[in-house]
Scaffold this motif. Structure first.
Motif, PDB file in Angstrom:
ATOM      1  N   CYS A 105       0.819  -1.233   0.000  1.00 36.29           N
ATOM      2  CA  CYS A 105       0.000   0.000   0.000  1.00 36.29           C
ATOM      3  C   CYS A 105       0.842   1.266   0.000  1.00 36.29           C
ATOM      4  O   CYS A 105       0.288   2.367  -0.044  1.00 36.29           O
ATOM      5  N   TYR A 106       2.163   1.109   0.087  1.00 34.10           N
ATOM      6  CA  TYR A 106       3.089   2.247   0.044  1.00 34.10           C
ATOM      7  C   TYR A 106       2.746   3.295   1.104  1.00 34.10           C
ATOM      8  O   TYR A 106       2.735   4.497   0.833  1.00 34.10           O
ATOM      9  N   LEU A 107       2.487   2.842   2.332  1.00 33.83           N
ATOM     10  CA  LEU A 107       2.111   3.761   3.400  1.00 33.83           C
ATOM     11  C   LEU A 107       3.303   4.488   4.018  1.00 33.83           C
ATOM     12  O   LEU A 107       3.138   5.523   4.650  1.00 33.83           O
ATOM     13  N   GLY A 108       4.486   3.915   3.882  1.00 34.14           N
ATOM     14  CA  GLY A 108       5.671   4.564   4.423  1.00 34.14           C
ATOM     15  C   GLY A 108       5.691   4.623   5.943  1.00 34.14           C
ATOM     16  O   GLY A 108       6.246   5.557   6.536  1.00 34.14           O
ATOM     17  N   ILE A 109       5.117   3.623   6.595  1.00 36.38           N
ATOM     18  CA  ILE A 109       5.090   3.609   8.061  1.00 36.38           C
ATOM     19  C   ILE A 109       6.496   3.339   8.590  1.00 36.38           C
ATOM     20  O   ILE A 109       7.151   2.380   8.201  1.00 36.38           O
ATOM     21  N   ARG A 110       6.940   4.206   9.504  1.00 37.87           N
ATOM     22  CA  ARG A 110       8.303   4.127  10.014  1.00 37.87           C
ATOM     23  C   ARG A 110       8.378   3.984  11.526  1.00 37.87           C
ATOM     24  O   ARG A 110       9.448   3.718  12.069  1.00 37.87           O
ATOM     25  N   ASP A 111       7.270   4.190  12.221  1.00 35.33           N
ATOM     26  CA  ASP A 111       7.334   4.174  13.680  1.00 35.33           C
ATOM     27  C   ASP A 111       5.967   3.828  14.260  1.00 35.33           C
ATOM     28  O   ASP A 111       4.944   3.877  13.559  1.00 35.33           O
ATOM     29  N   LEU A 112       5.975   3.472  15.546  1.00 38.16           N
ATOM     30  CA  LEU A 112       4.762   3.162  16.289  1.00 38.16           C
ATOM     31  C   LEU A 112       4.691   4.056  17.521  1.00 38.16           C
ATOM     32  O   LEU A 112       5.702   4.507  18.044  1.00 38.16           O
ATOM     33  N   GLU A 113       3.473   4.276  17.980  1.00 38.26           N
ATOM     34  CA  GLU A 113       3.233   5.005  19.223  1.00 38.26           C
ATOM     35  C   GLU A 113       2.110   4.240  19.922  1.00 38.26           C
ATOM     36  O   GLU A 113       0.987   4.206  19.429  1.00 38.26           O
ATOM     37  N   MET A 114       2.419   3.601  21.045  1.00 40.15           N
ATOM     38  CA  MET A 114       1.480   2.656  21.634  1.00 40.15           C
ATOM     39  C   MET A 114       1.346   2.834  23.142  1.00 40.15           C
ATOM     40  O   MET A 114       2.298   3.204  23.824  1.00 40.15           O
ATOM     41  N   HIS A 115       0.153   2.539  23.653  1.00 41.63           N
ATOM     42  CA  HIS A 115      -0.053   2.531  25.090  1.00 41.63           C
ATOM     43  C   HIS A 115      -1.100   1.487  25.466  1.00 41.63           C
ATOM     44  O   HIS A 115      -1.918   1.083  24.637  1.00 41.63           O
ATOM     45  N   PHE A 116      -1.044   1.050  26.712  1.00 40.35           N
ATOM     46  CA  PHE A 116      -2.143   0.306  27.281  1.00 40.35           C
ATOM     47  C   PHE A 116      -3.256   1.302  27.584  1.00 40.35           C
ATOM     48  O   PHE A 116      -2.990   2.408  28.075  1.00 40.35           O
TER      49      PHE A 116
END
Length: 214
Positions: A105-116
């Motif tokens: 899909c060529y989204l270019g995702i490079r990082d995550l930001e996550m929490h409980f």
């Protein structure tokens, strides 16, 4: 991992990519097993006992505020590079999905930001969009639910407001059932969490096209 497992996994990822492209969201049931959900819940409850959760807020930077009329949940940020042991299968699976989405899909995702995220009985989050006014790096919102035996009467459903081309909108309601992963376009789909009537837990966050530095 066997060849059959890999093929099944790729088929699930392909379906997710098609759904995101066509309708802006995708729901993947069974993303985590019951045992994996239970292990993560144990970690969450241990963190709760240690006082590691804080009331969630809205806004960013100088505009950050806590407003219990808008949202009533508690969060604990998770370092996806060094997650709790119980969360390793989730993040490994999510990274594999990201690689597939980036490739197809060529989204270019490079990082995550996550929490409980934990909603106690009476908790909710009113209708909102998951992007900030001056920060557009969030491409997909990702929520994995951790609630065994959840039923409609428990409340806490996620409601998505899906825009139509004619300016109207359609709504869908998603129960926060254990092991279910939902992905949706952060910049386009407004959503809310209806009032929960029992504790409601998830791993919630965003797939981003910019690396976040701390």
């Amino acid at each position: 991992m066997t060849k059959v497992t890999l093929l099944l996994q790729e088929a699930i990822y392909e379906q997710a990519a098609l759904e995101i492209a066509e309708q802006g969201y995708s729901i993947i049931d069974g993303f985590l097993s019951a045992a994996e959900v239970d292990s993560i819940l144990q970690a969450i409850h241990a963190e709760e006992a240690n006082g590691s959760f804080s009331p969630a807020g809205i806004g960013q930077g100088a505009g950050f505020q806590r407003n219990r009329n808008i949202r009533r949940d508690y969060i604990r940020w998770v370092n996806h590079a060094e997650p709790p042991v119980s969360c390793i299968p989730y993040f490994e699976r999510l990274q594999a999905l990201i690689r597939y989405l980036n490739r197809t899909c060529y989204l270019g995702i490079r990082d995550l930001e996550m929490h409980f995220a934990v909603y106690q009985p009476g908790g909710f989050y009113k209708r909102h969009l998951d992007v900030f006014q001056h920060a557009q790096s969030r491409k997909l919102s990702a929520i994995c639910y951790l609630n065994p035996n959840w039923v409609t009467a428990d409340g806490g459903a996620l409601k998505l407001y899906l825009p139509r081309e004619d300016g109207t909108e359609n709504t869908i309601t998603v129960l926060p059932e254990a092991g279910r992963l939902i992905l949706f376009e952060s910049h386009a789909i407004e959503h809310e969490v209806e009032v929960a009537h029992r504790e409601r837990c998830s791993i919630t966050g965003w797939l981003k096209d910019e690396v976040q530095f701390f």
